[in-house]
Design an enzyme around this catalytic site. Structure first.
Site, short mmCIF file in Angstrom:
data_model
loop_
_atom_site.label_atom_id
_atom_site.label_comp_id
_atom_site.label_asym_id
_atom_site.label_seq_id
_atom_site.Cartn_x
_atom_site.Cartn_y
_atom_site.Cartn_z
N ASP A 478 0.78 -1.47 0.14
CA ASP A 478 0.07 -0.05 0.43
C ASP A 478 1.27 0.96 0.03
O ASP A 478 2.68 1.06 0.60
CB ASP A 478 -0.96 -0.12 1.69
CG ASP A 478 -2.38 0.60 1.38
OD1 ASP A 478 -2.07 1.66 -0.19
OD2 ASP A 478 -3.16 0.35 2.19
N ASP A 553 -10.41 1.95 -3.12
CA ASP A 553 -10.91 1.40 -1.71
C ASP A 553 -12.81 1.80 -1.95
O ASP A 553 -13.60 1.30 -1.37
CB ASP A 553 -10.94 2.77 -0.77
CG ASP A 553 -9.87 2.41 -0.26
OD1 ASP A 553 -8.90 1.10 -0.37
OD2 ASP A 553 -9.05 3.45 0.19
#
Ligand code: GLA
Length: 746
Positions: A478, A553
């Site tokens: 990430d 997301d």
């Protein structure tokens, strides 16, 4: 094949031709890139020449003017006023150099860059032409690399600057911008498609007719960003998804960038893609060289689906590691939206047990397993397990997961540090920040200075120690914030520190790539998925290392229709991480039916992101059934050719499909966003079927197994498939998705 005709340089290979012209002043003009032309094609006199008002000429005999000529990699300062391909500066500030064409060379295969990602292509899959330029007075040289591919209508290009040792060594020469690709197209009758976005709504195509001047999309954030995809499409106004001419270009670069078109008054369209020109200032020291990232430039005469098909095949054949070309990706479950930071071993094992029963294959432990990380305020940078949550350690948990029959995966965010961490306390200078000023925090964290080798090495040591004790199959890497006060500390003297700042944005990305390379060398069996607050780093540079990326997301199925469609222009479903998440959706609060959520996620690297213990038996049974089906059809969904049929943007319905390689089998998704009264039946025309296709196709509905009929290709193309009445959806009324399975009748 490569030939020279008069002053033209002809490069014909595979199905493409690339033609340049050697201009009178030692520059190279760009004449053609597209489908293969006969070898004796003569493009003489295709340049605009003459004494035009306000156009300084470079050569009085031929009346060549840079303002009017179509150039390849245009230099600045010689009477051309469009965006230059590069900018060099002498010590005294003069921007005038004269890099003249010296000759060329060719070799089999594609170019190998020394410190940036290079494509995979064998000697029979590509051929490369190198155009060589030099400013003899100052010993500054430039090489332009152009590779053509045997199987695909595309071009890979990058440039390499160098400075000879032993000549004018005392002079300071700086490179202040450098494109990866810069070519002048003959006219401006194009529409430009750019992909803009934001967190939770990444990669929305925006189409506009070209107008005079510069039109670009850029990221200055240090990363390729959610706001601006480092890619663009140029299409003729009549081109649509199914037919017409389109060019697409994309960068293999994960940092700041600028991609656009500059249209001059003669309607010359200069296409440029490269590093953001405001964020580099490279000292070209004697003996030094500097490489730009690669750019890919492809064309299609069969519309935007045809263009996507070129990029998708490029992804499998030349971009990702050969080990993933045919390897099917596992169905995963990620615990993030199931638990967030609130978990312990027992809770994770409970989810894992249910996952196994549901037919899931890989369990991914997301954020919160290390340091004292019970929220997002601390511990990034301290990659040691949190024993309070996982008393048997990560290895203890991983072993239990593997014993359940699942593979084990882990989340990391290696480029970041929280000020509240051991790493920061020990090395406050490891971050991008100017100690004379306060540093902005993003999600309570700072960016580690990956332009410094020692910082990358320190993170590598920690991760290596962690990974080596684990049966690790997958890593989610990430990156959750952009740069702010971007200053590289720890320089030994003022001059060296100053030089480092000019390279910072470039060297940071090289540091990221180098960490990928080190980890992949040490752990070749780990599948990497990249992520950046969802899909904020979605560039071909990162896909070279991590063959899949978490798409966004925002996992709401209706929003995902748009995000996955936008993402599909350059990347195939196997690259797009897509998960079934909870209803109501955690980002938007919408309640999409489970079947709809799964059908949309099938068109991606498929998985789940929800707490299975919260589901009813009915839902768990459906998940099992859907996973069985997906497992059986996984090769079709992951390796098949994806095509857009109805775009979701601004439409009440959307449709897309995947075909297997032989085009004997397909899966087609029809998604009705909202139900309306009294509407005519929808006939879904499959315009992607060829007019010469004389086959018949059997079609049935996945949800009910009902056979809908057998149809000739021509009927499906011209009349269309009648979408069944809403009652049959059993999933609507809003966000109703139908999955059709299509088989060619032998
Ligand atoms: C980012 C990612 C999420 C999740 C969290 C964890 O927001 O996009 O998928 O991994 O970080 O903190």
């Amino acid at each position: 094949m490569f030939t020279k005709l008069e002053n033209q340089i002809h490069f014909h290979y595979g199905s493409s031709s690339l033609i340049f012209e050697i201009l009178e002043d030692g520059q190279i003009g760009f004449l053609y890139f597209g489908e293969k032309l006969p070898a004796d094609t003569d493009l003489r006199n295709h340049q605009l020449r003459g004494m035009h008002a306000l156009s300084p000429v470079r050569d009085l005999e031929s009346l060549l003017s840079h303002k009017n000529a179509r150039l390849c990699y245009a230099p600045e300062g010689h009477g051309d006023y469009s965006t230059p391909a590069f900018r060099l500066k002498h010590e005294d500030g003069s921007p005038i150099f004269d890099l003249r064409f010296q000759g060329l060379r060719r070799f089999d295969g594609s170019a190998k860059l020394s410190e940036l990602p290079s494509l995979y292509a064998s000697d029979t899959e590509a051929e490369t032409l190198v155009l060589e330029f030099e400013d003899k007075q100052h010993g500054v040289g430039l090489e332009l690399y152009f590779s053509l591919f045997s199987q695909l209508p595309l071009l890979a290009s990058h440039s390499r600057f160098y400075r000879r040792a032993g000549q004018n060594e005392a002079e300071r020469i700086r490179l202040c911008s450098a494109s990866s690709l810069c070519l002048d197209l003959n006219d401006a009758d194009y529409e430009l498609v750019r992909f803009h976005g934001a967190w939770g709504r990444e990669r929305y195509p925006q189409t506009q007719a070209l107008h005079y001047g510069v039109q670009s999309l850029a990221s200055r954030s240090g990363t390729s960003s959610a706001e601006a995809l480092p890619a663009l499409i140029l299409k003729r106004p009549s081109t649509d998804e199914f037919q017409g001419l389109a060019y697409g270009a994309s960068l293999l670069w994960s940092g700041s960038h600028c991609c656009g078109v500059d249209v001059s008054e003669t309607r010359r369209s200069r296409l440029f893609l490269g590093l953001h020109p405001d964020q580099i200032e490279i000292e070209l020291c004697p003996g030094a060289k500097f490489e730009t990232p690669e750019a890919i430039f492809a064309y299609s005469n069969t519309g935007l689906n045809g263009l996507s098909s070129v990029f998708h095949r490029f992804y499998f054949q030349h971009l990702i590691s050969p080990r993933y070309r045919k390897q099917l990706r596992p169905i995963l479950l990620n615990n993030w939206e199931a638990t967030y930071f609130d978990f312990n071993e027992e809770k994770l094992l409970d989810i894992a047990r249910r996952a196994k029963q549901a037919g899931i294959e890989l369990f991914v432990l997301d954020d919160g397993w290390f340091g004292e990380r019970n929220d997002d305020r601390r511990s990034l940078g301290d990659w040691q397990v949190n024993y309070a949550k996982l008393p048997n350690g990560l290895d203890g948990l991983a072993k239990k997961i593997v014993d359940l029959g699942l593979d084990f995966g882990l989340w990391i965010e290696p480029e970041m540090v929280n000020p509240d961490s051991e790493l920061y306390r020990q090395h406050p200078d490891y971050v991008l920040a100017d100690p004379r000023y306060s540093a902005s925090l993003g999600r309570y964290q700072l960016v580690l200075d990956f332009s410094r080798v020692e910082v990358v090495d320190a993170i590598y040591e920690q991760l290596h120690n962690c990974f080596k004790s684990l049966p690790l199959h997958y890593v989610k890497w990430d990156m959750n914030r952009y740069f702010s006060e971007a200053y590289s500390q720890g320089g030994v003297d003022i001059e060296a520190t100053c030089r480092r700042q000019g390279r910072l944005y470039y060297d940071y990305v090289r540091g990221v790539y180098s960490l990928y390379e080190k980890l992949q060398t040490a752990f070749p069996d780990i599948l990497f998925e990249s992520c950046s607050s969802g899909g904020a780093r979605y560039d071909l540079g990162l896909f070279h290392y991590a063959p899949q990326a978490w798409c966004s997301d925002n996992s709401d199925a209706r929003a995902r229709l748009e995000i996955q469609t936008g993402s599909s222009y350059f990347l195939p479903p196997a690259a797009l991480g897509a998960h079934v998440s909870a209803a109501p959706n955690h980002q938007l609060g919408r309640n999409c039916p489970l079947r709809t959520r799964a059908y949309v996620a099938f068109f991606g690297a498929f998985g789940y992101e929800l707490d299975l213990s919260q589901l009813s038996d009915e839902d768990l049974n459906l998940i099992r059934e859907l996973n069985d089906f997906y497992t059986e059809k996984r090769a079709l969904f992951q390796l098949g050719q994806f095509e857009r049929i109805i775009l979701p943007f601004g439409n009440a319905a959307a449709a897309f499909m995947v075909w297997n390689e032989e085009r004997s089998e397909a899966a087609l998704l029809y998604y009705q966003k909202e139900i309306h009264c009294n509407t005519a039946p929808h006939m879904l025309r499959l315009e992607n079927l060829s007019p010469t296709d004389l086959n018949r196709y059997r079609i049935h509905l996945h949800s009910t197994g009902e056979k809908l009929g057998e149809y000739p290709a021509q009927y499906l193309r011209s009349v269309g498939l009648l979408i069944p009445e809403p009652e049959i959806y059993r999933a609507g009324p809003d966000d109703a998705a139908l999955l059709f399975l299509i088989e060619r009748i032998a």
